[in-house]
Scaffold this motif. Structure first.
Motif, short mmCIF file in Angstrom:
data_model
loop_
_atom_site.label_atom_id
_atom_site.label_comp_id
_atom_site.label_asym_id
_atom_site.label_seq_id
_atom_site.Cartn_x
_atom_site.Cartn_y
_atom_site.Cartn_z
N UNK A 218 24.24 35.60 9.65
CA UNK A 218 25.41 36.23 10.25
C UNK A 218 26.24 35.22 11.04
N UNK A 219 27.41 35.68 11.46
CA UNK A 219 28.33 34.80 12.19
C UNK A 219 28.79 35.51 13.46
N UNK A 220 28.83 34.77 14.54
CA UNK A 220 29.35 35.29 15.80
C UNK A 220 30.66 34.57 16.09
N UNK A 221 31.71 35.32 16.31
CA UNK A 221 33.01 34.72 16.58
C UNK A 221 33.54 35.20 17.92
N UNK A 222 34.08 34.27 18.69
CA UNK A 222 34.70 34.65 19.96
C UNK A 222 35.91 33.78 20.25
N UNK B 104 39.07 29.88 17.90
CA UNK B 104 37.86 30.20 18.65
C UNK B 104 36.61 29.59 18.07
N UNK B 105 35.49 30.02 18.64
CA UNK B 105 34.18 29.50 18.22
C UNK B 105 33.53 30.42 17.20
N UNK B 106 32.85 29.80 16.27
CA UNK B 106 32.08 30.53 15.26
C UNK B 106 30.66 29.96 15.29
N UNK B 107 29.68 30.83 15.37
CA UNK B 107 28.30 30.39 15.28
C UNK B 107 27.70 30.99 14.02
N UNK B 108 27.26 30.11 13.13
CA UNK B 108 26.58 30.57 11.92
C UNK B 108 25.08 30.60 12.23
N UNK B 109 24.47 31.75 12.04
CA UNK B 109 23.06 31.92 12.38
C UNK B 109 22.27 32.30 11.14
N UNK B 110 21.23 31.54 10.88
CA UNK B 110 20.36 31.84 9.74
C UNK B 110 18.93 32.09 10.22
N UNK B 111 18.40 33.23 9.82
CA UNK B 111 16.98 33.50 10.01
C UNK B 111 16.37 33.55 8.61
N UNK B 112 15.78 32.43 8.18
CA UNK B 112 15.27 32.41 6.81
C UNK B 112 13.97 33.20 6.68
N UNK B 113 13.60 33.49 5.46
CA UNK B 113 12.29 34.08 5.21
C UNK B 113 11.26 32.99 5.48
N UNK B 114 10.10 33.34 6.05
CA UNK B 114 9.07 32.32 6.25
C UNK B 114 8.73 31.64 4.92
N UNK C 213 18.16 28.80 12.49
CA UNK C 213 19.12 27.70 12.52
C UNK C 213 20.52 28.14 12.95
N UNK C 214 21.13 27.29 13.78
CA UNK C 214 22.51 27.53 14.20
C UNK C 214 23.40 26.33 13.86
N UNK C 215 24.58 26.62 13.31
CA UNK C 215 25.62 25.61 13.10
C UNK C 215 26.91 26.20 13.67
N UNK C 216 27.65 25.37 14.38
CA UNK C 216 28.87 25.86 15.04
C UNK C 216 30.13 25.37 14.32
N UNK D 280 19.20 23.24 15.45
CA UNK D 280 20.64 23.22 15.71
C UNK D 280 21.21 21.97 15.07
N UNK D 281 22.44 22.09 14.55
CA UNK D 281 23.13 20.96 13.94
C UNK D 281 24.36 20.62 14.75
#
Ligand SMILES: [Cu+2]
Lengths: 107, 274
Positions: free
Chosen positions: B65-69, B113-123, B137-140, B267-268
């Motif tokens: 998902x992505x968080x934008x502000x 604005x800022x965008x945070x890309x968030x990945x929760x992979x399958x184990x 993992x987070x990439x901005x 984080x990248x």
């Protein structure tokens, strides 16, 4: 902008500091053509402060103001796209205004 | 008996000799400091970035998902990106593996604005160690220089909280971030740092062959850093490009399907030359 105003009211001692902050941040504005006859502009400041209340002007080719408004609480200003060439001004006071040419406003 | 010990020692020696490069979950898009927003291509690859080495098959992520502000006082908008994922095959210098890509539509990436890309992979099951690995993992990204929520936690089980804008790094700047697990700082955690030494080719879904740097010794492939008593890490970025930080086993989940789980925080950041 709101933040700065609050600081001014709260303590006199912070005035000088706040004033510096106001000069140090730079205004930011970008506009999009929504593709439905309307244009959306959004604004803010490089320090992350809100542009809510900032005056917005839309001018025609002769420089006459055809629309006047202000950034809303989400730092957005939406207007009906005028016919012909136009410019948008984000006016946050002296040294803090941005003019965007309508031809740069695309979908 | 003695023979057996010798044999085991040999095995250990061989295992240790395997390149020290570390697993890194990548969430990659070439430009993260944009003047204008627009359609954005993202690649999700689980690999060994310094050497562009072995790429692990990922499996469908649990969450993406992505968080934008817009602005520090703005509201955070969350966009589910999982439905945009398409499987691809990513080619490393040594193999190819299952990865994912997504094209984020302009509609959700055009604003400042800022965008945070968030990945929760399958184990991921790592056969050699008989453990599962899950790298959250987070990439901005930023559009137009208007800051938003880059310094706010995304509320993940474990994550890095940057104290420096991750998308506005000049080469030579010092990056600082705090490691959180369940929202609390993690002291003395092991952190691996790797440089993305081979540029990703977005069209070919592969790493480029040419390397940007050469490591004089294995310890330089994956650098080791530890968090301090308050969970902070500082790292001065010596070269332009992408740098990944991975905190090993920092997450609260320690088990998956009856096996040990290493729930890591990645984080990248990207540095550019002046
Ligand atoms: Cu590996």
């Amino acid at each position: 902008m709101k933040k700065i105003f609050t600081k001014l009211v709260v303590t006199g001692g912070l005035i000088a500091l706040s004033a510096t902050a106001a000069l140090a941040h730079s205004p930011l504005c970008s506009c999009f053509d929504n593709g439905d006859g309307t244009v959306l502009c959004e604004g803010g400041f490089s320090d992350g402060s809100s542009a809510s209340g900032v005056k917005m002007y839309v001018r025609d080719d002769s420089g006459a103001v055809v629309l006047k408004g202000a950034m809303n609480e989400n730092s957005e200003f939406e207007f009906n796209k005028p016919a012909g060439h136009y410019t948008v001004t984000f006016d946050a006071g002296e040294g803090h205004s941005i003019e965007i040419d309508g031809s740069d406003i695309v979908e | 008996m003695k023979m057996k010990v010798v044999f085991l020692n040999l095995l250990l020696a061989v295992a240790m000799a395997v390149p020290a490069s570390a697993h890194f979950q990548m969430v990659y898009t070439p430009e993260i400091a944009k003047n204008k927003g627009g359609e954005t291509e993202v690649k999700l690859v689980f690999t060994h970035p310094y050497e562009a080495g072995h790429t692990m098959g990922m499996g469908m992520p649990e969450e993406f998902f992505m968080l934008h502000q817009k602005g520090e006082e703005g509201k955070t908008k969350k966009y589910d990106l999982k439905k945009l994922l398409k499987p691809i095959t990513w080619t490393s210098l040594t193999n190819s593996g299952e990865a994912y890509e997504a094209t984020l539509p302009k509609k959700i990436c055009r604003s400042m604005g800022d965008y945070t890309l968030v990945l929760v992979p399958a184990p991921y099951y790592e056969g050699e160690e008989d453990i599962y690995i899950q790298q959250i993992t987070k990439t901005y990204m930023n559009v137009g220089g208007l800051p938003g929520n880059w310094s706010a936690p995304a509320g993940l089980k474990t994550e890095w909280l940057p104290l420096v804008k991750p998308y506005a790094m000049w080469t030579g700047m010092t990056f600082k971030a705090q490691l959180l697990s369940g929202g609390k700082p993690v002291a003395n955690a092991d952190v691996e740092v790797e440089y993305m030494n081979h540029e990703p080719d977005m069209k070919k879904n592969a790493f480029k062959k040419e390397a940007k740097s050469e490591a004089p010794q294995d310890a330089f492939v994956t650098m080791g850093v530890k968090t301090d008593a308050q969970g902070y890490v500082t790292f001065t970025v010596p070269k332009a490009g992408w740098w990944g930080f991975c905190a090993l086993g920092s997450g609260p989940d320690k088990e998956f399907k009856g096996k040990e789980l290493s729930q890591d925080a990645v984080i990248w950041i990207k540095a550019v030359d002046m």
